[in-house]
Design an enzyme around this catalytic site. Structure first.
Site, PDB file in Angstrom:
ATOM      1  N   LYS A  13      52.560  44.842  40.032  1.00 13.27           N
ATOM      2  CA  LYS A  13      52.582  43.444  40.384  1.00 13.27           C
ATOM      3  C   LYS A  13      51.255  42.731  40.063  1.00 13.27           C
ATOM      4  O   LYS A  13      51.205  41.513  39.981  1.00 13.27           O
ATOM      5  CB  LYS A  13      52.839  43.312  41.897  1.00 13.27           C
ATOM      6  N   GLY A  14      50.198  43.519  39.925  1.00 11.27           N
ATOM      7  CA  GLY A  14      48.845  42.955  39.894  1.00 11.27           C
ATOM      8  C   GLY A  14      48.575  41.874  38.873  1.00 11.27           C
ATOM      9  O   GLY A  14      47.742  40.999  39.096  1.00 11.27           O
ATOM     10  N   ASP A  48      45.828  43.534  35.709  1.00 10.87           N
ATOM     11  CA  ASP A  48      44.820  42.859  36.530  1.00 10.87           C
ATOM     12  C   ASP A  48      43.431  43.444  36.312  1.00 10.87           C
ATOM     13  O   ASP A  48      42.460  42.725  36.161  1.00 10.87           O
ATOM     14  CB  ASP A  48      45.214  42.900  38.029  1.00 10.87           C
ATOM     15  N   ASP A  77      40.359  50.122  35.635  1.00 12.66           N
ATOM     16  CA  ASP A  77      39.510  50.868  36.567  1.00 12.66           C
ATOM     17  C   ASP A  77      39.293  52.272  35.990  1.00 12.66           C
ATOM     18  O   ASP A  77      38.487  52.452  35.081  1.00 12.66           O
ATOM     19  CB  ASP A  77      40.217  50.863  37.928  1.00 12.66           C
ATOM     20  N   LYS A 121      36.155  47.358  35.087  1.00 12.89           N
ATOM     21  CA  LYS A 121      35.160  48.122  35.879  1.00 12.89           C
ATOM     22  C   LYS A 121      34.779  49.347  35.068  1.00 12.89           C
ATOM     23  O   LYS A 121      35.230  50.456  35.371  1.00 12.89           O
ATOM     24  CB  LYS A 121      35.820  48.609  37.182  1.00 12.89           C
ATOM     25  N   PHE A 177      35.639  47.146  45.385  1.00 12.80           N
ATOM     26  CA  PHE A 177      37.071  46.955  45.551  1.00 12.80           C
ATOM     27  C   PHE A 177      37.312  45.470  45.822  1.00 12.80           C
ATOM     28  O   PHE A 177      36.856  44.934  46.823  1.00 12.80           O
ATOM     29  CB  PHE A 177      37.643  47.815  46.684  1.00 12.80           C
ATOM     30  N   ASP A 220      45.524  43.237  45.050  1.00  7.92           N
ATOM     31  CA  ASP A 220      45.904  43.358  46.454  1.00  7.92           C
ATOM     32  C   ASP A 220      45.087  44.380  47.235  1.00  7.92           C
ATOM     33  O   ASP A 220      44.472  45.292  46.682  1.00  7.92           O
ATOM     34  CB  ASP A 220      47.365  43.792  46.549  1.00  7.92           C
ATOM     35  N   ARG A 258      47.083  38.955  47.392  1.00 11.48           N
ATOM     36  CA  ARG A 258      47.346  38.708  45.966  1.00 11.48           C
ATOM     37  C   ARG A 258      47.330  37.220  45.629  1.00 11.48           C
ATOM     38  O   ARG A 258      47.092  36.831  44.499  1.00 11.48           O
ATOM     39  CB  ARG A 258      48.735  39.245  45.588  1.00 11.48           C
TER      40      ARG A 258
END
Ligand code: 5GP
Ligand code: MG
Length: 192
Positions: A51-52, A111, A114, A142, A163, A170, A176
């Site tokens: 969903k990000g 999104d 990482d 990141k 974070f 989220d 979000r």
């Protein structure tokens, strides 16, 4: 769904606001211009990872419209994090794309990049469908957290190992909808 009520604007949940709404808008304009130049004369398919990516994705395609880029749009649902801020390390495909992508210019949108596991999994998966090219496009990068070797072709901002939430990202499926990006204060977050 938890029954607790809390106001996301309550500053105690955040250590700091990292990117304000206006700053995001400005940078998005630059990014869309950069992407649009690479899309010229291509059959473009934009694939968002849910969903990000939903907010970044939506703002991006509207900006591409201004540059006269009208891509095919599709989504994948992948899951990498459980309900905490620690990665589970495994990626699961929950929903695949349905658009044929053979010979197309695919922009894979997420999104945040990482550890790299999610986008690496998605790229490997889509490459089996023989697109001409796959570009990786993320809102945040990141790089200090990378485990799998993968680089973003396009990214809005590079951040430290924090974070963050907001603009699609989220914490336990919340925050979000924030139009800005904030660093969470894990000590002050309510229970799941
Ligand atoms: P990766 O597979 O690259 O480790 O992680 C990708 C996914 O982890 C992202 O799509 C996002 O859902 C989650 N993630 C990684 N870092 C953060 C972060 O700082 N904040 C939030 N909210 N999610 C993150
Ligand atoms: Mg997530």
């Amino acid at each position: 769904m938890s029954g607790d009520l809390f106001n996301p604007l309550d500053k105690k949940y955040f250590k700091q606001v990292l990117f304000e709404e206006l700053e995001i808008k400005k940078r998005m304009g630059e990014l869309a211009f950069e992407i649009s130049r690479d899309c010229e004369n291509k059959q473009v398919v934009i694939v968002g990872i849910l969903k990000g990516s939903f907010m970044f994705f939506s703002d991006l395609v509207k900006l591409l419209y201004i540059h006269d880029i009208h891509p095919y749009i599709d989504f994948m649902i992948l899951s990498s994090y459980g309900s905490s801020t620690v990665s589970s390390g495994t990626v699961q495909l929950i929903k695949d794309i349905t658009t044929p992508i053979e010979g197309t210019f695919v922009i894979l949108v997420d999104d945040i990049l990482d550890t790299g596991r999610t986008l690496s999994f998605a790229r490997t998966h889509l490459s089996k469908l023989k697109p001409e090219q796959i570009k990786i496009c993320v809102f945040l990068d990141k790089p200090s957290r990378r485990i799998v070797e993968i680089k973003a072709d396009y990214s809005c901002f590079t951040i430290e190992d924090w974070f963050v939430v907001g603009y699609g990202l989220d914490w336990n499926n919340r925050f979000r909808n924030l139009p800005y990006v904030a660093v969470v204060n894990e000590q002050n977050l309510p229970g799941p």
